[in-house]
Design an enzyme around this catalytic site. Structure first.
Site, PDB file in Angstrom:
ATOM      1  N   LYS A 171      10.670  33.363   2.491  1.00  0.00           N
ATOM      2  CA  LYS A 171       9.695  34.465   2.584  1.00  0.00           C
ATOM      3  C   LYS A 171      10.323  35.782   2.115  1.00  0.00           C
ATOM      4  O   LYS A 171       9.685  36.588   1.445  1.00  0.00           O
ATOM      5  CB  LYS A 171       9.171  34.619   4.020  1.00  0.00           C
ATOM      6  CG  LYS A 171       8.166  33.533   4.378  1.00  0.00           C
ATOM      7  CD  LYS A 171       7.653  33.635   5.808  1.00  0.00           C
ATOM      8  CE  LYS A 171       6.859  32.385   6.155  1.00  0.00           C
ATOM      9  NZ  LYS A 171       6.482  32.285   7.553  1.00  0.00           N
ATOM     10  N   ASN A 220      -5.412  34.436  16.403  1.00  0.00           N
ATOM     11  CA  ASN A 220      -4.136  33.850  16.818  1.00  0.00           C
ATOM     12  C   ASN A 220      -3.641  34.538  18.088  1.00  0.00           C
ATOM     13  O   ASN A 220      -4.293  35.448  18.599  1.00  0.00           O
ATOM     14  CB  ASN A 220      -3.119  33.943  15.683  1.00  0.00           C
ATOM     15  CG  ASN A 220      -2.899  35.379  15.257  1.00  0.00           C
ATOM     16  OD1 ASN A 220      -2.375  36.186  16.007  1.00  0.00           O
ATOM     17  ND2 ASN A 220      -3.346  35.718  14.042  1.00  0.00           N
ATOM     18  N   ASP A 254      -4.304  33.427   7.751  1.00  0.00           N
ATOM     19  CA  ASP A 254      -4.116  32.927   6.383  1.00  0.00           C
ATOM     20  C   ASP A 254      -5.432  32.418   5.805  1.00  0.00           C
ATOM     21  O   ASP A 254      -5.564  32.270   4.597  1.00  0.00           O
ATOM     22  CB  ASP A 254      -3.087  31.788   6.373  1.00  0.00           C
ATOM     23  CG  ASP A 254      -1.683  32.316   6.676  1.00  0.00           C
ATOM     24  OD1 ASP A 254      -1.391  33.454   6.255  1.00  0.00           O
ATOM     25  OD2 ASP A 254      -0.903  31.610   7.339  1.00  0.00           O
ATOM     26  N   LYS A 261     -26.087  32.598  15.346  1.00  0.00           N
ATOM     27  CA  LYS A 261     -25.192  31.694  16.076  1.00  0.00           C
ATOM     28  C   LYS A 261     -25.390  30.269  15.561  1.00  0.00           C
ATOM     29  O   LYS A 261     -26.537  29.799  15.468  1.00  0.00           O
ATOM     30  CB  LYS A 261     -25.506  31.765  17.576  1.00  0.00           C
ATOM     31  CG  LYS A 261     -24.581  30.932  18.393  1.00  0.00           C
ATOM     32  CD  LYS A 261     -24.907  31.011  19.871  1.00  0.00           C
ATOM     33  CE  LYS A 261     -24.158  29.921  20.598  1.00  0.00           C
ATOM     34  NZ  LYS A 261     -24.873  29.367  21.712  1.00  0.00           N
ATOM     35  N   PHE A 273       7.855  39.995   8.797  1.00  0.00           N
ATOM     36  CA  PHE A 273       8.191  39.109   9.910  1.00  0.00           C
ATOM     37  C   PHE A 273       7.937  37.676   9.467  1.00  0.00           C
ATOM     38  O   PHE A 273       7.105  37.440   8.586  1.00  0.00           O
ATOM     39  CB  PHE A 273       7.331  39.436  11.136  1.00  0.00           C
ATOM     40  CG  PHE A 273       7.861  40.592  11.928  1.00  0.00           C
ATOM     41  CD1 PHE A 273       7.809  41.876  11.405  1.00  0.00           C
ATOM     42  CD2 PHE A 273       8.421  40.404  13.186  1.00  0.00           C
ATOM     43  CE1 PHE A 273       8.312  42.959  12.119  1.00  0.00           C
ATOM     44  CE2 PHE A 273       8.919  41.477  13.913  1.00  0.00           C
ATOM     45  CZ  PHE A 273       8.868  42.756  13.386  1.00  0.00           C
ATOM     46  N   LYS A 327       8.416  37.317  -1.102  1.00  0.00           N
ATOM     47  CA  LYS A 327       7.585  38.509  -0.860  1.00  0.00           C
ATOM     48  C   LYS A 327       8.318  39.793  -1.244  1.00  0.00           C
ATOM     49  O   LYS A 327       7.832  40.890  -0.968  1.00  0.00           O
ATOM     50  CB  LYS A 327       7.137  38.528   0.611  1.00  0.00           C
ATOM     51  CG  LYS A 327       6.343  37.272   0.994  1.00  0.00           C
ATOM     52  CD  LYS A 327       5.612  37.414   2.310  1.00  0.00           C
ATOM     53  CE  LYS A 327       4.984  36.091   2.728  1.00  0.00           C
ATOM     54  NZ  LYS A 327       3.975  36.206   3.773  1.00  0.00           N
TER      55      LYS A 327
HETATM   56  N1  CTP Z   1       1.328  38.277   6.054  1.00  0.00           N
HETATM   57  C1  CTP Z   1       0.454  39.089   5.354  1.00  0.00           C
HETATM   58  N2  CTP Z   1      -0.742  38.597   4.932  1.00  0.00           N
HETATM   59  C2  CTP Z   1      -1.096  37.316   5.173  1.00  0.00           C
HETATM   60  C3  CTP Z   1      -0.213  36.471   5.899  1.00  0.00           C
HETATM   61  C4  CTP Z   1       0.985  36.981   6.323  1.00  0.00           C
HETATM   62  O1  CTP Z   1       0.779  40.256   5.130  1.00  0.00           O
HETATM   63  N3  CTP Z   1      -2.267  36.877   4.764  1.00  0.00           N
HETATM   64  C5  CTP Z   1       2.617  38.830   6.483  1.00  0.00           C
HETATM   65  C6  CTP Z   1       2.807  38.949   7.987  1.00  0.00           C
HETATM   66  O2  CTP Z   1       2.402  40.228   8.424  1.00  0.00           O
HETATM   67  C7  CTP Z   1       4.304  38.747   8.168  1.00  0.00           C
HETATM   68  C8  CTP Z   1       4.681  37.860   7.007  1.00  0.00           C
HETATM   69  O3  CTP Z   1       3.610  37.947   6.053  1.00  0.00           O
HETATM   70  O4  CTP Z   1       5.032  39.957   8.039  1.00  0.00           O
HETATM   71  C9  CTP Z   1       4.900  36.413   7.348  1.00  0.00           C
HETATM   72  O5  CTP Z   1       3.812  35.903   8.059  1.00  0.00           O
HETATM   73  P1  CTP Z   1       3.832  34.404   8.583  1.00  0.00           P
HETATM   74  O6  CTP Z   1       2.546  34.131   9.312  1.00  0.00           O
HETATM   75  O7  CTP Z   1       5.137  34.124   9.272  1.00  0.00           O
HETATM   76  O8  CTP Z   1       3.923  33.549   7.256  1.00  0.00           O
HETATM   77  P2  CTP Z   1       2.987  33.240   6.063  1.00  0.00           P
HETATM   78  O9  CTP Z   1       3.498  33.995   4.869  1.00  0.00           O
HETATM   79  O10 CTP Z   1       1.548  33.419   6.407  1.00  0.00           O
HETATM   80  O11 CTP Z   1       3.342  31.698   5.810  1.00  0.00           O
HETATM   81  P3  CTP Z   1       3.110  30.436   6.776  1.00  0.00           P
HETATM   82  O12 CTP Z   1       1.948  30.779   7.685  1.00  0.00           O
HETATM   83  O13 CTP Z   1       2.815  29.338   5.809  1.00  0.00           O
HETATM   84  O14 CTP Z   1       4.410  30.231   7.505  1.00  0.00           O
END
Ligand code: CTP
Length: 400
Positions: free
Chosen positions: A332, A205, A274, A284, A318, A336
Site C-alpha cells: 500500500k 464498517n 471500498d 425501503k 493507514f 499509493k
Molecule cells: N482508502 C481511501 N479510499 C478508499 C479505500 C481506502 O482513501 N476507497 C485509504 C484509507 O483511508 C487508508 C488506506 O486507504 O488510509 C488503506 O485502507 P485499507 O482499508 O487498509 O485498504 P484498501 O486500500 O481499501 O485495501 P484492502 O481493503 O483491499 O486491504
C-alpha cells in the site's frame, strides 16, 4: 523548562517520585503539588529533599510567595502533569471544581495538560469516569492511559499507572512538541463512511473515528490549522478544528480533493468503504425470496488519487489488516505513493479502543514498531515523523 507535577492520592503516588527524578535528569525543573490525600501516601519531605524545592500541599500554605500563588505557578510552567490522577481529580477538572491548590491551578493554567490516571478497574470503567475522561480528551488534554495488570486492590484489569518511562517520555515529547506545527495546514480524515442502500439500510464498517480525532487534536495542540473530514461518529468535535462532516466515500472524496492543494500534511485515518450499492433505492426494499443479492460498485480509492496528484504534501495512510500485515502495508505504501504508512492489526478488536498496536513504515524504508500504545501516543509519534519529513522535503525543494 518548568512543569508543575500534581500528585493525587492513590497507592501509585510513590511512582511520581521516579517521574520527578526522570524529568530532572532531562533538565526539567519540577514544581510538585501534593493533594491532601496524596500526602497520606507520600510525604512532602521526600519530594522536597529530592527536588530542593518547596512542595505545595495547601492553598493557604505559610511561607509561600505573597503573590496569588496558583496564578504565578500557572504563568511559570510549560505543562501541568498529573501523575497519578485519581477519579476524583478527573471529575474536578472535567467540571471546573476548584477546592484545593491543584484543581484551582488547573483552572488558571494556560499551558497544556497531561494526565496519567491510576485507579481500580471498575472505577476506570465506570460511566461517570468514562464521561469525565471524554470531556478532558475533547478539551485537548494529553492522556497516558493506565495499563492492564494486577492492581493494588488484588483485582486484574486496566487501571495500573502507566510505566514511569512511558510517562516521562510522553511529558518530554509534549514539552518538545510545543507549537511545532504552527503555520502548517493539516487535513485529517476520520471515521467510517456510510453507503446507503435504501432509506433505512446502509453498508458501513466498525471504525469509531478515535484514531483520526486523536491525530486532529494532537495537531491542534501543536499549533496547526486543522481540517477534519469525518464520516459519522459519536465523538465530540475537537475545538478549533474546521469540521467537514460527510457520509459516503464519494462525499469524502469531494471534500478531500477540494482541500488537498492547500495542505501540508494529510493523514487519511478514515476507513473508507471500498464498495457502494450500484443503486440507491428511494423506497425501503421489500422482503423477496429466501435469498437476495446486492449489486455493488467499487468506490474511488481517495488515497490513491491523492498519491497521484501529490506535489508538496506529506501523505500519511493507514492499513487495516487482519493477516500478512507487513506485506500488505509495504504494498500500500508503494502503490499509493505515501510518505508514511501506519499499519494496524485489526484482528484484535481495536475499534473504539483508546489504544492500538501499530507499525509505522516510511517511504525511505524505516520501520518503527510501536507495539501496543495509547492512540494519543501514536498520534504524537505520527506527527513527529510527518513533520520531520515535511522539513526534509522543504529543504530538498529549496536546494533544487
Ligand atoms: N482508502 C481511501 N479510499 C478508499 C479505500 C481506502 O482513501 N476507497 C485509504 C484509507 O483511508 C487508508 C488506506 O486507504 O488510509 C488503506 O485502507 P485499507 O482499508 O487498509 O485498504 P484498501 O486500500 O481499501 O485495501 P484492502 O481493503 O483491499 O486491504
Amino acid at each position: 523548562m518548568k512543569i508543575a507535577l500534581g500528585v493525587t492520592g492513590c497507592i501509585a503516588a510513590y511512582k511520581a517520585i521516579e517521574v520527578m527524578r526522570g524529568l530532572q535528569k532531562a533538565g526539567v525543573s519540577v514544581q510538585v503539588i501534593l493533594t491532601r490525600s496524596a500526602a497520606e501516601f507520600v510525604t512532602p519531605l521526600t519530594f522536597e529533599s529530592l527536588s530542593a524545592q518547596t512542595v505545595i500541599t495547601d492553598m493557604f500554605q505559610q511561607g509561600l510567595n505573597r503573590d496569588i500563588h496558583h496564578i504565578s505557578v500557572a504563568q511559570s510552567i510549560q505543562l501541568l502533569a498529573v501523575v497519578p490522577a485519581t477519579a476524583d481529580i478527573l471529575g474536578k477538572f472535567a467540571h471546573g471544581i476548584a477546592d484545593d491548590f491543584l484543581s484551582t491551578l488547573y483552572l488558571s493554567n494556560p499551558a497544556p495538560v497531561l494526565i496519567a490516571p491510576a485507579m481500580n478497574v471498575e472505577m476506570w470503567r465506570h460511566p461517570a469516569v468514562r464521561a469525565n475522561v471524554d470531556i478532558l480528551k475533547a478539551r485537548g488534554h494529553y492522556f497516558v492511559d493506565p495499563e492492564p495488570g494486577k492492581l493494588a486492590c488484588g483485582m486484574e484489569g486496566e487501571g495500573r499507572l502507566a510505566s514511569v518511562d512511558v510517562i516521562v517520555a510522553r511529558i518530554l515529547e509534549v514539552l518538545r512538541g510545543g507549537d511545532s506545527l504552527a503555520g502548517l495546514k493539516v487535513l485529517v480524515t476520520a471515521g467510517p463512511t456510510v453507503e446507503d442502500i435504501d432509506p433505512v439500510r446502509f453498508l458501513s464498517n466498525r471504525s469509531s473515528g478515535k484514531m483520526g480525532y486523536t491525530v486532529a487534536q494532537a495537531a491542534l495542540r501543536r499549533g496547526a490549522e486543522v481540517f477534519l473530514v469525518s464520516g459519522p461518529t459519536s465523538l465530540p468535535i475537537p475545538s478549533g478544528a474546521q469540521f467537514i462532516p460527510v457520509r459516503s466515500a464519494a462525499q469524502m472524496k469531494d471534500a478531500v480533493l477540494k482541500l488537498y492543494p492547500e495542505m501540508d500534511i494529510v493523514v487519511k485515518a478514515a476507513a473508507v468503504s471500498d464498495y457502494r450499492p450500484v443503486e440507491l433505492s428511494a423506497q425501503k426494499i421489500k422482503k423477496g425470496g429466501a435469498a437476495m443479492s446486492l449489486s455493488l460498485a467499487q468506490t474511488d480509492d481517495i488515497l490513491h488519487l491523492l498519491g497521484k496528484q501529490k506535489k508538496r504534501q506529506i501523505l500519511v495512510g493507514f492499513a487495516a489488516e487482519t493477516e500478512r500485515l507487513l506485506d500488505s502495508a509495504h504494498k500500500k505504501l508503494k502503490e499509493k505513493n505515501l510518505d508514511l504508512l501506519v499499519a494496524n492489526d485489526v484482528s484484535k478488536g481495536v475499534f473504539g479502543s483508546d489504544s492500538s498496536s501499530v507499525i509505522m513504515l516510511s517511504r525511505s524504508g524505516e520501520t518503527v514498531n510501536l507495539g501496543n500504545q495509547a492512540k494519543t501516543a501514536i498520534a504524537g509519534r505520527l506527527l513527529d515523523l510527518a513533520l520531520e519529513m515535511k522539513n526534509r522535503e522543504d529543504r530538498r525543494q529549496k536546494t533544487e
